[in-house]
Design a protein around this motif. Structure first.
Motif, mmCIF file in Angstrom:
data_model
loop_
_atom_site.group_PDB
_atom_site.id
_atom_site.type_symbol
_atom_site.label_atom_id
_atom_site.label_comp_id
_atom_site.label_asym_id
_atom_site.label_seq_id
_atom_site.Cartn_x
_atom_site.Cartn_y
_atom_site.Cartn_z
ATOM 1 N N LYS A 50 0.834 -1.203 0.000
ATOM 2 C CA LYS A 50 0.000 0.000 0.000
ATOM 3 C C LYS A 50 0.868 1.252 0.000
ATOM 4 C CE LYS A 50 -3.777 -2.272 2.503
ATOM 5 N NZ LYS A 50 -4.496 -2.374 3.791
ATOM 6 N N ASN A 51 1.958 1.224 0.787
ATOM 7 C CA ASN A 51 2.911 2.339 0.775
ATOM 8 C C ASN A 51 3.384 2.630 -0.649
ATOM 9 O OD1 ASN A 51 3.050 3.012 3.483
ATOM 10 N ND2 ASN A 51 4.956 1.939 3.880
ATOM 11 N N GLN A 52 3.780 1.543 -1.327
ATOM 12 C CA GLN A 52 4.391 1.707 -2.639
ATOM 13 C C GLN A 52 3.386 2.156 -3.685
ATOM 14 O OE1 GLN A 52 5.942 -2.240 -2.680
ATOM 15 N NE2 GLN A 52 7.776 -1.714 -1.512
ATOM 16 N N LEU A 53 2.181 1.602 -3.619
ATOM 17 C CA LEU A 53 1.166 1.950 -4.610
ATOM 18 C C LEU A 53 0.644 3.372 -4.441
ATOM 19 C CD1 LEU A 53 -0.902 -1.377 -4.696
ATOM 20 C CD2 LEU A 53 0.728 -0.554 -6.416
ATOM 21 N N SER A 54 0.670 3.866 -3.211
ATOM 22 C CA SER A 54 0.089 5.189 -2.947
ATOM 23 C C SER A 54 1.150 6.254 -2.660
ATOM 24 C CB SER A 54 -0.877 5.109 -1.764
ATOM 25 O OG SER A 54 -0.182 4.727 -0.576
ATOM 26 N N ALA A 55 2.418 5.946 -2.931
ATOM 27 C CA ALA A 55 3.507 6.858 -2.552
ATOM 28 C C ALA A 55 3.361 8.239 -3.175
ATOM 29 C CB ALA A 55 4.855 6.243 -2.930
ATOM 30 N N GLY A 56 2.726 8.321 -4.340
ATOM 31 C CA GLY A 56 2.562 9.617 -4.976
ATOM 32 C C GLY A 56 1.381 10.409 -4.446
ATOM 33 N N VAL A 57 0.601 9.796 -3.548
ATOM 34 C CA VAL A 57 -0.602 10.439 -3.022
ATOM 35 C C VAL A 57 -0.463 10.774 -1.544
ATOM 36 C CG1 VAL A 57 -3.104 10.221 -2.719
ATOM 37 C CG2 VAL A 57 -1.985 9.180 -4.714
ATOM 38 N N VAL A 58 0.005 9.803 -0.753
ATOM 39 C CA VAL A 58 0.221 10.016 0.683
ATOM 40 C C VAL A 58 1.630 9.549 1.036
ATOM 41 C CG1 VAL A 58 -2.202 9.829 1.345
ATOM 42 C CG2 VAL A 58 -0.793 7.768 1.253
ATOM 43 N N PRO A 59 2.276 10.178 2.018
ATOM 44 C CA PRO A 59 3.642 9.786 2.365
ATOM 45 C C PRO A 59 3.692 8.364 2.891
ATOM 46 C CG PRO A 59 3.058 11.911 3.341
ATOM 47 C CD PRO A 59 1.793 11.320 2.820
ATOM 48 N N PRO A 60 4.651 7.541 2.423
ATOM 49 C CA PRO A 60 4.816 6.198 2.982
ATOM 50 C C PRO A 60 5.168 6.278 4.464
ATOM 51 C CG PRO A 60 6.046 6.433 0.930
ATOM 52 C CD PRO A 60 5.603 7.803 1.328
ATOM 53 N N VAL A 61 4.689 5.279 5.246
ATOM 54 C CA VAL A 61 5.021 5.254 6.670
ATOM 55 C C VAL A 61 6.239 4.367 6.885
ATOM 56 C CG1 VAL A 61 2.651 5.687 7.367
ATOM 57 C CG2 VAL A 61 3.439 3.322 7.152
ATOM 58 N N PRO A 62 7.077 4.675 7.875
ATOM 59 C CA PRO A 62 8.288 3.884 8.101
ATOM 60 C C PRO A 62 7.960 2.486 8.624
ATOM 61 C CG PRO A 62 8.019 5.525 9.823
ATOM 62 C CD PRO A 62 6.968 5.816 8.801
ATOM 63 N N LEU A 63 8.955 1.622 8.557
ATOM 64 C CA LEU A 63 8.753 0.210 8.869
ATOM 65 C C LEU A 63 8.364 -0.012 10.327
ATOM 66 C CD1 LEU A 63 8.804 -2.620 7.749
ATOM 67 C CD2 LEU A 63 11.296 -2.658 8.054
ATOM 68 N N ASP A 64 8.927 0.776 11.248
ATOM 69 C CA ASP A 64 8.543 0.590 12.652
ATOM 70 C C ASP A 64 7.068 0.912 12.857
ATOM 71 O OD1 ASP A 64 9.774 3.218 12.065
ATOM 72 O OD2 ASP A 64 9.199 3.750 14.104
ATOM 73 N N TRP A 65 6.529 1.874 12.106
ATOM 74 C CA TRP A 65 5.094 2.164 12.164
ATOM 75 C C TRP A 65 4.282 0.972 11.644
ATOM 76 C CZ3 TRP A 65 3.090 7.706 10.867
ATOM 77 C CH2 TRP A 65 3.820 8.664 11.614
ATOM 78 N N CYS A 66 4.774 0.347 10.586
ATOM 79 C CA CYS A 66 4.074 -0.820 10.034
ATOM 80 C C CYS A 66 3.947 -1.918 11.086
ATOM 81 C CB CYS A 66 4.813 -1.360 8.816
ATOM 82 S SG CYS A 66 4.941 -0.241 7.423
ATOM 83 N N VAL A 67 5.028 -2.178 11.820
ATOM 84 C CA VAL A 67 4.993 -3.208 12.857
ATOM 85 C C VAL A 67 3.985 -2.835 13.940
ATOM 86 C CG1 VAL A 67 6.329 -4.433 14.613
ATOM 87 C CG2 VAL A 67 7.367 -3.924 12.389
ATOM 88 N N ALA A 68 3.998 -1.560 14.357
ATOM 89 C CA ALA A 68 3.051 -1.125 15.384
ATOM 90 C C ALA A 68 1.611 -1.297 14.913
ATOM 91 C CB ALA A 68 3.324 0.329 15.755
ATOM 92 N N GLN A 69 1.354 -0.986 13.641
ATOM 93 C CA GLN A 69 0.000 -1.155 13.112
ATOM 94 C C GLN A 69 -0.437 -2.614 13.167
ATOM 95 O OE1 GLN A 69 -0.707 0.723 9.262
ATOM 96 N NE2 GLN A 69 0.738 2.344 9.783
ATOM 97 N N THR A 70 0.454 -3.526 12.812
ATOM 98 C CA THR A 70 0.076 -4.944 12.828
ATOM 99 C C THR A 70 -0.112 -5.446 14.257
ATOM 100 O OG1 THR A 70 2.377 -5.737 12.775
ATOM 101 C CG2 THR A 70 1.285 -5.383 10.661
ATOM 102 N N GLN A 71 0.629 -4.904 15.206
ATOM 103 C CA GLN A 71 0.383 -5.288 16.598
ATOM 104 C C GLN A 71 -1.048 -4.939 16.999
ATOM 105 O OE1 GLN A 71 3.265 -3.712 19.336
ATOM 106 N NE2 GLN A 71 4.922 -5.004 18.587
ATOM 107 N N GLY A 72 -1.522 -3.799 16.559
ATOM 108 C CA GLY A 72 -2.885 -3.397 16.891
ATOM 109 C C GLY A 72 -3.934 -4.257 16.213
ATOM 110 N N THR A 73 -3.787 -4.482 14.903
ATOM 111 C CA THR A 73 -4.808 -5.240 14.185
ATOM 112 C C THR A 73 -4.808 -6.712 14.586
ATOM 113 O OG1 THR A 73 -3.267 -5.450 12.320
ATOM 114 C CG2 THR A 73 -4.895 -3.697 12.206
#
Length: 298
Positions: A50-73
């Motif tokens: 999703k980061n890569q596909l939308s990079a031109g629209v919204v800023p990609p989030v860093p990898l540590d944020w990705c891990v935190a998001q998966t901990q929540g979901t």
């Protein structure tokens, strides 16, 4: 936490987590005090895409944020599934940081592949954003550092919740990787921590009596994939280290699980077990699985 074909759609993850929690619920009913951790490879891969596909629209989030998001979901899926199974369960998921060393050699040579395969043109474009990509047999894939876990920083929160009667989910995906700057401030970093090694560190930090690593086979095996393959049952650290040194455990599959079991047994003096998810109860009773003990000290 995916379908048998590797699909990680929300429906697939719901089904897989629900199935897994039937076995965890059986442990809780039997009187075991349980702390859970989990992987997140396909889930982080989806976020990166999703980061890569939308990079031109919204800023990609860093990898540590990705891990935190998966901990929540994933933590939410586990909490809901356990409460459906048990009804009365008190379950909590802790967003957990894992301290790593900024000078870990892994940062000088990133080798952990993450996300999906792309063609060379796309890989070069992402390299222009500061990422490291390498060519594999199936195409180009991003690689990142996988440093050794130094400390599970939020283990004390897990211990407090355990003491209050909660089943705790912690250190998901190896934990959110952070480093300590010279001024003492913690900051996230682009890396992934191996989930099995983080599980061993978490188990030591919370004072676990057993570390159970659930996988898709009932035993770790010596000479796996050959006609000489043989399951490993009860084994002490010295004997398992010797098999490890002889190259019996592949780095991308059983290797990290064996290393995690060894570290826990060595550091805690307690038992580590590697077995299939369906056999975790029987493994704790000593009837199945690769059961690792520290052995006799010299």
């Amino acid at each position: 936490m995916t379908a048998p074909d590797g699909s990680a759609s929300p429906a697939d993850q719901h089904r897989a987590v629900a199935e897994a929690m039937t076995h965890v619920a059986a442990l809780i009913r039997a009187g075991h005090e349980v702390v859970l951790t989990h992987g997140n490879g396909p889930q982080v891969g989806n976020i990166l895409l999703k980061n890569q596909l939308s990079a031109g629209v919204v800023p990609p989030v860093p990898l540590d944020w990705c891990v935190a998001q998966t901990q929540g979901t994933i933590g939410t899926l586990i909490m809901n599934a356990l409460q459906r199974e048990l009804g009365y369960a008190r379950v909590a998921a802790v967003v957990t940081r894992t301290l790593v060393d900024a000078d870990d050699p892994a940062f000088r040579d990133p080798v952990k592949p993450i996300g999906r395969y792309f063609d060379e043109d796309e890989a070069r474009r992402f390299e222009g954003q500061g990422q490291v990509w390498r060519r594999f047999e199936r195409g180009w894939r991003r690689v990142v550092a996988s440093p050794r876990p130094v400390e599970i920083l939020d283990a004390a929160a897990a211990v407090a919740l355990i003491g209050a009667g909660f089943t705790v989910v912690a250190a998901g995906g190896g934990g959110v990787p952070v480093v300590r700057r010279p001024d003492g401030v913690l900051t996230g970093i682009e890396a992934v921590v191996d989930k099995d090694l983080a599980a061993a560190a978490l188990a030591v930090a919370v004072g676990a009596t057993d570390l159970v690593i659930a996988t898709d086979v009932p035993y770790a095996s010596a000479d796996f994939g050959t006609p000489r393959a043989r399951p490993i049952g009860d084994v002490d650290v010295a004997a398992l280290r010797a098999l490890q040194a002889a190259g019996h455990f592949a780095g991308g599959s059983m290797g990290p699980k064996v290393e995690a079991a060894l570290r826990f047994a060595e550091e805690s003096g307690n038992q580590a077990v590697i077995t299939s998810l369906h056999h975790i109860g029987a493994a704790l009773s000593g009837n199945i699985g690769t059961r690792v003990s520290r052995g006799v000290e010299g």
